[in-house]
Design an enzyme around this catalytic site. Structure first.
Site, PDB file in Angstrom:
ATOM      1  CG  ASP A  44      -1.979   1.017   1.271  1.00  0.00           C
ATOM      2  OD1 ASP A  44      -2.301   1.564   0.206  1.00  0.00           O
ATOM      3  OD2 ASP A  44      -2.518   1.289   2.367  1.00  0.00           O
ATOM      4  CD  GLU A  85      -0.023   5.600  -3.874  1.00  0.00           C
ATOM      5  OE1 GLU A  85       0.493   5.695  -2.745  1.00  0.00           O
ATOM      6  OE2 GLU A  85      -0.865   4.768  -4.167  1.00  0.00           O
ATOM      7  CG  ASP A 108      -8.088   4.364  -0.486  1.00  0.00           C
ATOM      8  OD1 ASP A 108      -8.038   3.120  -0.405  1.00  0.00           O
ATOM      9  OD2 ASP A 108      -7.292   5.105   0.114  1.00  0.00           O
TER      10      ASP A 108
HETATM   11  O1  MIG Z   1      -4.026   5.983   4.410  1.00  0.00           O
HETATM   12  O2  MIG Z   1      -3.999   0.732   5.371  1.00  0.00           O
HETATM   13  O3  MIG Z   1      -5.850   2.092  -0.069  1.00  0.00           O
HETATM   14  O4  MIG Z   1      -6.975  -0.100   1.219  1.00  0.00           O
HETATM   15  O5  MIG Z   1      -7.225   0.063   4.014  1.00  0.00           O
HETATM   16  C1  MIG Z   1      -4.828   4.885   4.148  1.00  0.00           C
HETATM   17  C2  MIG Z   1      -5.158   1.492   5.479  1.00  0.00           C
HETATM   18  C3  MIG Z   1      -3.968   3.656   4.021  1.00  0.00           C
HETATM   19  C4  MIG Z   1      -5.054   2.935   2.004  1.00  0.00           C
HETATM   20  C5  MIG Z   1      -5.483   1.735   1.234  1.00  0.00           C
HETATM   21  C6  MIG Z   1      -6.592   1.037   1.941  1.00  0.00           C
HETATM   22  C7  MIG Z   1      -6.150   0.646   3.325  1.00  0.00           C
HETATM   23  C8  MIG Z   1      -5.663   1.883   4.091  1.00  0.00           C
HETATM   24  N1  MIG Z   1      -4.622   2.558   3.336  1.00  0.00           N
END
Ligand code: MIG
Length: 838
Positions: free
Chosen positions: A443, A446, A521
């Site tokens: 996650d 980026e 998201d």
């Molecule tokens: O700032 O890990 O896209 O699927 O549940 C949010 C918490 C961070 C973004 C991800 C999402 C995940 C969430 N993450």
């Protein structure tokens, strides 16, 4: 000051005070580093006239596959890699020429078999002709046109190549009158991208709106389709700097792409079939690895299931209470100790190995999340070790480490563009595989940094870039992809016999070689349900087919109806996972009670029945790059109605799926392209091209099967491998057609050594009403499935046959379906089945 206030207002609920403090101090620190190390880049060119142009041709030469064409102000290198694949590079005179380097390309120049081409000089142009394509470079202007053999324009320069003395590059092409555009990776728009400008800079949108751009995963891959579908091509711009594609926004007749640095280097791929373009493009940038079969099962996630007892209850709900099939549970950030990667929270998950072993026992796989940021904490082993091994990104002074706030507070960021750092990260994954984790979810890559607006590392942060050195402006877009690569390579090293599972949020062209993705998201509303379709179709056209949305939506709250409708569609999407936000209520298949629970269960069971069919579609994709979810235009390119159709899709070769995308709707209109289609539920035969209205009460997903298809189905199970597949059902939809079925052990690489079975079905039928059906079955490969017989279901017939022969032997087991619209035969592993009706 406003920044700071707004951060405070955003609340300490998820962030915690420490992280909040780091976020605030980061805002101040960031300013100071800007002063020390410079600003982020900004495009210096705004108007077309700000760019310098190649000018008239002065000379040309040719060596090997490359033709060098010198113009007044620079030179082109045109490399013919295949008859339908030409690379175009432009190098301004008096700028040093850099060696070709790309993270995206999987097949190097030397690996392409040499291919013939001819160069001709005419009065006005230099022409390169391959067996498929003509590339014409005008002598007076230095502009390029790609034509087919009859001289029709496939794609041509408008202002063409250009560059700004301070570093921007551009390429401007003419838009054909009826041209449609597709691709560009993950976008929040309709399927046809024409008429807008799109950013090329991977960004964490912190939940996106329709039309928000760019988001997590950009790809500089464009497909064009025009001349009523007779011309199709692809352009892959191999430049990772912050960039953009403008598809007729600034000027309705011009499609352009550019970037704030690097060189102008793009690959032109000729179709005219877009299936050919996708196949070539994925040959160039690589194809996905075949995932393990369980990855196709239903998956349950939320932010976050914890503590251990909650996960135990979830598992019991699936297996003992509701009997809804499920293969995998995802653990989001709360499993970690204070969001430290590669750790477990000692209170929430005191004995992870034991817990996971328990879940494995019940047939669940476990995927855990990892973020790139490593908490800057001297008492945290991974951080210490990372500092010792010098793996983190630094500022231009070569000493100061970049530090930015994410979930754990201030974090350092591994430089995944350094092979040594990727190996370091890959080895760390051992901590997770040792306790039994089955897959890793990447996650925030980026990479995302907390701040008021979406932020990331400053442009001037330094990277290794495979030893060449480069700054974040160049690396940013490939950072996520290199993290996914590090993870996947780590998993492959740790478990060499198993296919790795890595899910990534960010990526770039070529990321499909390492990981699958999910579309980040999204929101729990109907327009996002619809959006899943164009999003997945465009991603698939860019080679990233294995992906899917958070079923039910991530932010805000889903209703039972929304979840059920989304799930029905999800059955036909590659990645089927429900996931939701930290503050949302339960979002499981049973969360809204009846009638939703029963409907949800039956659709998840349908997913499991379809696994042989879906797995074959995955195999096709791994072989040739053809996506699993396909826009109709891939199969019906000459039907212009399909060119912008994005509220229905094909799943594999046989299914046309038309999800209900409106609240309360119980009917919908479906477009059926030319040919005969069977309504999956009623076996009614419908003829296209036509728009039809179909009934769609809550329990019904409008679903059609293409004539001539053989769709293999397995018995439903609670999870992949629960029981041996002891019988396979072949659903036969009379007509002419060829179908395939791919099978293997679903887990290892043994298929590479011949341990697979590929079955070819050739179906032909006569008469209306049906008088004769002939089905031939041919197998290759050594793998032996467990089943010994078939149930054959012939759809769309209401009469018992006069004779039914399997390899010449009469079949004595057959009966009419209860619905009266199909017959069932029971056969052994036949080679040829012939059925006749009077
Ligand atoms: O700032 O890990 O896209 O699927 O549940 C949010 C918490 C961070 C973004 C991800 C999402 C995940 C969430 N993450």
């Amino acid at each position: 000051m406003l920044n700071i206030l707004s951060l405070i207002l955003r609340g300490t609920r998820e962030l915690g005070l420490v992280t909040l403090w780091h976020s605030i101090t980061y805002l101040i620190r960031k300013r100071w580093y800007r002063v020390r190390f410079g600003k982020n880049r900004r495009s210096r060119a705004s108007a077309s006239s700000d760019y310098l142009r190649p000018g008239p041709v002065t000379n040309h030469a040719h060596q090997g596959q490359t033709v060098t064409i010198t113009c007044a102000r620079g030179s082109y290198a045109l490399t013919v890699l295949a008859p339908d694949l030409i690379r175009v590079r432009f190098q301004p005179a008096n700028q040093p020429s850099a060696p070709l380097f790309s993270y995206s390309i999987a097949k190097s120049d030397e690996e392409w078999p040499p291919c013939d081409f001819h160069i001709t000089e005419t009065g006005t142009a230099i022409e390169i002709r391959t067996s498929r394509l003509l590339c014409r470079l005008a002598k007076a202007s230095g502009k390029i046109a790609f034509l087919d053999w009859e001289g029709n324009v496939v794609n041509e320069d408008e202002a063409g190549a250009g560059w700004h003395p301070l570093g921007d590059v551009i390429c401007q092409k003419r838009i054909q009158p009826d041209e449609h555009f597709y691709g560009l990776g993950e976008r929040t728009f309709a399927l046809d991208l024409r008429g807008r400008r799109y950013g090329m800079w991977n960004t964490d949108p912190r939940t996106y709106r329709l039309g928000q751009d760019p988001i997590h995963l950009c790809m500089p891959v464009l497909l064009g389709l025009h001349s009523q579908g007779r011309q199709g091509y692809g352009i892959f711009s191999d430049n990772t700097f912050r960039g953009w594609f403008d598809l007729g926004a600034q000027d309705p007749h011009t499609a352009s792409f550019g970037a704030e640095g690097g060189e102008l280097c793009y690959y032109f791929i000729y179709g005219p079939a877009l299936t050919t373009v996708v196949e070539r493009y994925t040959e160039l940038t690589g194809r996905m690895m075949l995932p393990p079969l369980w990855m196709l099962g239903y998956q349950q996630s939320r932010w976050s299931y914890h503590p251990e007892a909650r996960v135990r209850k979830l598992a019991a709900d699936f297996r003992q209470v509701y009997h809804v099939p499920c293969d995998c549970i995802h653990l989001d950030i709360h499993y970690m100790d204070g969001y430290r990667c590669f750790t477990w929270d000692p209170k929430r998950f005191p004995a992870p190995a034991k817990k996971i072993a328990d879940l494995h026992e019940q047939g669940f796989k476990i995927i855990v999340i990892l973020d790139p940021g490593i908490k800057a904490d001297p008492h945290y082993g991974v951080c210490q070790n990372g500092l010792e091994q010098d793996v983190f990104c630094k500022y231009p002074d070569g000493k100061t480490l970049f530090k930015g706030p994410v979930w754990p507070g201030d974090c350092y960021f591994p430089d995944f563009t350094n092979p040594r750092v990727r190996a370091w990260w890959g080895d760390l994954c051992q901590g997770l595989t040792e306790v039994g984790v089955d897959g890793i979810w990447n996650d925030m890559n980026e990479p995302a940094i907390f701040g008021l607006r979406s932020t990331t590392l400053p442009d001037f942060v330094q990277h290794d870039l495979e030893g060449q050195g480069g700054d974040h402006a160049e690396v940013h877009n490939v950072y996520g992809m290199q993290m996914a690569r590090a993870t996947a390579e780590g998993l492959m090293k740790l478990r060499p016999d198993e296919r790795p599972v890595c899910i990534t949020r960010s990526g770039w062209a070529g990321v499909q070689r390492y990981a699958m993705s999910w579309t980040g998201d999204n929101r729990s509303n109907w327009s996002h349900l619809w959006l899943s379709m164009p999003m997945l179709m465009n991603l698939g056209l860019c080679g990233l087919a294995h992906t899917g949305p958070d079923i039910g939506g991530f932010s805000r709250f889903a209703t039972g109806e929304l979840f059920t409708r989304w799930l029905q569609m999800g059955v036909f999407l590659p990645f089927l996972r429900s996931h939701t936000f930290v503050h949302s209520p339960d979002q499981e298949p049973w969360s809204w009670g009846e009638p939703y629970l029963s409907i949800n269960r039956s659709y998840i069971e349908l997913r499991y029945r379809l696994l042989p069919y879906l797995y074959t579609a995955f195999w096709q994709c791994a072989q040739a790059g053809l996506p699993i979810v396909r826009p109709l235009l891939l199969a019906f390119q000459d039907d212009t109605v399909t060119h912008a159709l994005d509220d229905q899709f094909m799943c594999g070769d046989a299914f046309l799926v038309a999800p209900v995308i409106e609240v309360g709707a119980t009917r919908r209109s479906v477009y059926l392209p030319a040919g005969v289609w069977y309504d999956f539920w009623t076996d009614e035969r419908l003829s296209g091209p036509a728009r039809v209205e179909v009934e769609a009460p809550l329990e019904r997903l409008p679903l059609f099967v293409r004539t001539g298809s053989v769709v293999p189905m397995a018995p439903p199970m609670q999870y992949v491998g629960e029981r041996p597949v002891d019988s396979l059902t072949l659903h036969v939809y009379p007509g002419e057609g060829e179908s395939r079925l791919y099978e293997d052990d679903g887990r290892t690489w043994a298929f590479r050594d011949g341990e697979y079975r590929l079955t070819h079905f050739a179906l032909s039928t006569n008469g209306s009403p049906l008088s004769r059906l002939d089905l031939r079955r041919q197998v290759e490969g050594r793998y032996k499935p467990q089943y010994q017989d078939f149930e054959v279901v012939i759809h769309g017939v209401d009469r018992l046959p006069r004779t039914a022969l399997a390899d010449g032997q009469p079949i004595d087991h057959y009966e009419l379906d209860v619905g009266g619209s199909a017959i069932h035969l029971h056969t052994g592993l036949f080679k040829r089945l012939t059925v006749e009706w009077t």
